[in-house]
Design a protein around this motif. Structure first.
Motif, PDB file in Angstrom:
ATOM      1  N   ARG A 187       0.817  -1.220   0.000  1.00 22.93           N
ATOM      2  CA  ARG A 187       0.000   0.000   0.000  1.00 22.93           C
ATOM      3  C   ARG A 187       0.846   1.263   0.000  1.00 22.93           C
ATOM      4  O   ARG A 187       0.444   2.278  -0.557  1.00 22.93           O
ATOM      5  CB  ARG A 187      -0.928   0.010   1.225  1.00 22.93           C
TER       6      ARG A 187
ATOM      7  N   VAL B 159     -16.085  13.349  -2.766  1.00 25.08           N
ATOM      8  CA  VAL B 159     -15.992  13.854  -1.393  1.00 25.08           C
ATOM      9  C   VAL B 159     -16.795  15.146  -1.245  1.00 25.08           C
ATOM     10  O   VAL B 159     -17.150  15.792  -2.225  1.00 25.08           O
ATOM     11  CB  VAL B 159     -14.528  14.128  -0.956  1.00 25.08           C
TER      12      VAL B 159
ATOM     13  N   ARG C 179       1.094   8.054   6.532  1.00 26.03           N
ATOM     14  CA  ARG C 179       1.991   6.943   6.885  1.00 26.03           C
ATOM     15  C   ARG C 179       3.144   7.403   7.755  1.00 26.03           C
ATOM     16  O   ARG C 179       3.600   6.677   8.633  1.00 26.03           O
ATOM     17  CB  ARG C 179       2.555   6.310   5.627  1.00 26.03           C
TER      18      ARG C 179
ATOM     19  N   LEU D 292      -9.752  11.739   8.422  1.00 21.95           N
ATOM     20  CA  LEU D 292      -9.474  11.261   7.074  1.00 21.95           C
ATOM     21  C   LEU D 292     -10.632  10.418   6.526  1.00 21.95           C
ATOM     22  O   LEU D 292     -11.074  10.615   5.399  1.00 21.95           O
ATOM     23  CB  LEU D 292      -8.204  10.403   7.121  1.00 21.95           C
TER      24      LEU D 292
ATOM     25  N   ASP E 104     -12.704  11.540   3.269  1.00 23.46           N
ATOM     26  CA  ASP E 104     -12.467  10.807   2.026  1.00 23.46           C
ATOM     27  C   ASP E 104     -12.285   9.329   2.349  1.00 23.46           C
ATOM     28  O   ASP E 104     -11.171   8.851   2.526  1.00 23.46           O
ATOM     29  CB  ASP E 104     -11.210  11.370   1.345  1.00 23.46           C
TER      30      ASP E 104
ATOM     31  N   ALA F 153     -12.728   6.540   0.629  1.00 23.05           N
ATOM     32  CA  ALA F 153     -12.032   5.677  -0.325  1.00 23.05           C
ATOM     33  C   ALA F 153     -10.525   5.843  -0.185  1.00 23.05           C
ATOM     34  O   ALA F 153      -9.768   4.869  -0.161  1.00 23.05           O
ATOM     35  CB  ALA F 153     -12.480   6.012  -1.749  1.00 23.05           C
ATOM     36  N   PHE F 154     -10.071   7.087  -0.054  1.00 24.24           N
ATOM     37  CA  PHE F 154      -8.643   7.344   0.108  1.00 24.24           C
ATOM     38  C   PHE F 154      -8.134   6.698   1.390  1.00 24.24           C
ATOM     39  O   PHE F 154      -7.065   6.071   1.416  1.00 24.24           O
ATOM     40  CB  PHE F 154      -8.395   8.854   0.131  1.00 24.24           C
TER      41      PHE F 154
ATOM     42  N   GLN G  72      -9.240   4.113   2.810  1.00 23.66           N
ATOM     43  CA  GLN G  72      -9.140   2.664   2.615  1.00 23.66           C
ATOM     44  C   GLN G  72      -7.872   2.295   1.872  1.00 23.66           C
ATOM     45  O   GLN G  72      -7.259   1.272   2.166  1.00 23.66           O
ATOM     46  CB  GLN G  72     -10.367   2.160   1.852  1.00 23.66           C
ATOM     47  N   THR G  73      -7.453   3.138   0.910  1.00 25.29           N
ATOM     48  CA  THR G  73      -6.229   2.797   0.181  1.00 25.29           C
ATOM     49  C   THR G  73      -5.005   2.903   1.081  1.00 25.29           C
ATOM     50  O   THR G  73      -3.952   2.373   0.753  1.00 25.29           O
ATOM     51  CB  THR G  73      -6.014   3.694  -1.064  1.00 25.29           C
ATOM     52  N   LEU G  74      -5.118   3.604   2.203  1.00 25.97           N
ATOM     53  CA  LEU G  74      -4.014   3.629   3.168  1.00 25.97           C
ATOM     54  C   LEU G  74      -4.046   2.403   4.074  1.00 25.97           C
ATOM     55  O   LEU G  74      -3.182   2.247   4.932  1.00 25.97           O
ATOM     56  CB  LEU G  74      -4.099   4.893   4.040  1.00 25.97           C
TER      57      LEU G  74
END
Lengths: 265, 308
Positions: free
Chosen positions: A90, A102, A120, B181, B185, B187-188, B190-192
């Motif tokens: 990821r 959004v 991250r 977060l 957003d 979906a974003f 989830q990508t993390l």
């Protein structure tokens, strides 16, 4: 490295190392309710390429990306990222969702959205330091939005919002960039700015995949295409796969309508 | 007012009112942004069957069985709302409305059928709570705050709502970034690799805990009002979530303090004889603050609508 791979007796890199493709999708099937939106799709993205995912409305373009990213759960199929399961990779992916997905009325500033790309590094509780702010600001500079850092995101135009989303993806420092309709409803200046950034990424050896609508700009912007209409229609370099015949199969009789829509918008 | 009168009679109801208001307003900010504000309403209604069932099982109306019953009922409600929404393909607001009216009605039927006449368990209590009754009889003045014997006589409700407030605060502090977060957003997020559905569930559970603890002390009217009014007013004051949270706390405290004072003294100032319900007045004040913000707050004209 890319140069060496391509020059190796003319064998495409994904043919030699299919397992190391930035994004390799196999047998992907997604359905909302009874009807499959994406049916048994294979896709192999080449490293260092810019790929356009093209197809009519409702053809499953966005859904294919979302399934590959684990945002929607597929009925069947899997996606490997740089040859490994998504979960372990990821950190090498940056995703730009559709702008309209959004709520831009959300109470936050431009710089805060870009800082989300540094999640991250920041984790749950680490403080935002000057290095993080500098990094976010430099990403905003790359998309020409540094002057807007303190604005509330709702005060931006559609094109500016899209550039902020791209800046957030840049902050992620990924190797694979997946963009869902990055040019939808943006002004000409933004389109130019975005494509310059994406081409810059490719020049740095990154891989870009974008859901794309404007058939007229495919030759200019992309080097590879993936045509889909629920099933895969064609995949390859723009010269091989972006043919009138393939387009006709992807759009059926609707191509004429699609082009008229484009001219009107 | 002297400490001799204020500390035993007004200090604890006031603190309980303030803590309840803030504990509900904090998660309310996120519920509002997620268009789930009605969840507070839903939870505060479904606790009634939970409390009745807890009474039927244990035969007593004491704090812990009541709170556990209420908490279980809220969890059942949350699961039911999700199930109705997904299986019935019904929009979230309708799913919540359906669930909480059905469960509240079930609670009323249970209450009628069961022999609860001997205990203090009625719908009115559930709505208004009994804020004014939560007095501190052991106190004789400000000095009692340092007297361990007197402190031991503080109402249990105060300790419970204070602990709840701390828990809500810690949750928001630790989960701030994932909450923000995934609310902005999903979906974003989830990508993390974020489990956004777990974050959403955790938020609702925390809101339910706050609602149940506050409901126990002050009744459901305050709970419903505090989940929505202070955050909605705060959103009109600023375009930054961090500042919005601060404003929502300010408005919650203001509603509780002003509401409590107005309920106690307002009618006297108007020449009327009886004080009115503090819970009702606190909720009314929060509504008035929202109305004032809607008229005069700086960020009420927003251009956040999609460009096309």
């Amino acid at each position: 490295m890319t140069v060496e791979l391509i020059s190796d007796q003319g064998i495409a890199p994904d043919a030699r190392h299919p397992e190391e493709s930035p994004l390799a999708i196999r047998g992907m099937t997604v359905s909302y309710g009874q009807k499959p939106v994406v049916f048994s799709v294979d896709m192999t993205v080449q490293e260092g390429s810019m790929t356009a995912i093209i197809g009519p409305n409702g053809a499953g373009k966005s859904t294919l990306l979302k399934a590959a990213l684990g945002i929607v759960t597929p009925l069947a199929g899997q996606a490997k990222v740089f040859g490994k399961p998504l979960r372990s990779q990821r950190h090498r992916i940056a995703y730009v969702p559709q702008r309209a997905s959004v709520d831009w009325d959300f109470p936050t500033r431009v710089i805060d959205v870009v800082l989300m790309g540094l999640y991250r590094e920041l984790g749950l509780l680490r403080r935002v330091r000057k290095t993080h702010l500098d990094k976010a600001t430099s990403c905003l500079e790359r998309v020409g939005m540094a002057d807007f850092a303190d604005r509330q995101i709702g005060q931006l135009s559609g094109g500016q919002q899209q550039r902020v989303f791209l800046a957030r993806a840049l902050a992620q420092g990924a190797d694979l960039y997946l963009l869902d309709e990055p040019f939808a409803g943006v002004d000409a200046a933004t389109e130019k700015a975005i494509i310059a950034v994406l081409k810059g990424l490719r020049a740095d050896g990154k891989t870009v995949v974008a859901v794309h609508h404007d058939l007229a700009t495919v030759h200019e912007y992309f080097d590879r295409v993936f045509l889909i209409n629920t099933r895969k229609v064609a995949e390859g370099s723009v010269a091989e796969a972006f043919t009138p015949d393939a387009l006709d199969r992807a759009y059926g009789g609707r191509l004429a309508t699609a082009q008229m829509d484009r001219a009107a918008s | 007012m002297s400490g001799v009168e204020f500390v035993p009679l007004s200090l604890t109801p006031l603190l309980i009112g303030v803590f309840s208001a803030v504990a509900c307003a904090l998660p309310g900010n996120f519920l509002l942004l997620r268009r789930q504000a009605l969840i507070g309403d839903a939870i505060s209604h479904v606790v009634l069957p939970g409390i009745v069932v807890a009474f039927l099982v244990t035969g007593v109306v004491t704090a812990w069985p009541t709170m556990i019953g209420a908490a279980l009922a809220s969890l059942v409600a949350v699961v039911m709302i999700e199930a109705v929404r997904r299986l019935g393909r019904i929009e979230p607001g309708a799913a919540m409305g359906l669930t909480f009216t059905a469960m509240f009605a079930g609670g009323v039927l249970l209450l009628e059928q069961s022999d609860t006449s001997g205990v203090h368990l009625d719908v009115e209590h559930a709505l208004y709570g009994n804020l004014e009754a939560l007095i501190w009889l052991d106190a004789v003045g400000w000095e009692s705050l340092l007297d361990p014997v007197a402190l031991a006589g503080l109402p249990d409700e105060l300790l419970r709502i204070a602990l709840t407030l701390v828990a809500v605060g810690v949750f928001l502090w630790v989960c701030w970034r994932p909450l923000k977060l995934s609310t902005f957003d999903e979906a974003f997020a989830q990508t993390l690799g974020m489990r956004t559905s777990w974050i959403g569930l955790a938020l609702v559970v925390v809101a339910a805990i706050a609602a149940v603890a506050a409901f126990d002390a002050v009744g459901s009217i305050i709970v419903i009002a505090m989940f929505i009014c202070p955050p909605a007013a705060a959103r009109l004051m600023t375009n930054r979530l961090e500042i919005q949270i601060t404003w929502s706390v300010v408005f919650a405290v203001l509603s509780a303090v002003l509401g409590y004072i107005l309920a106690g003294y307002g009618p006297l100032w108007l020449g009327l004889d009886n004080a009115v319900s503090a819970a009702g007045m606190i909720a009314t004040v929060s509504g008035l603050i929202l109305a004032a913000c809607a008229l005069w707050a700086p960020c009420r004209m927003r251009s956040g609508a999609p460009a096309q």
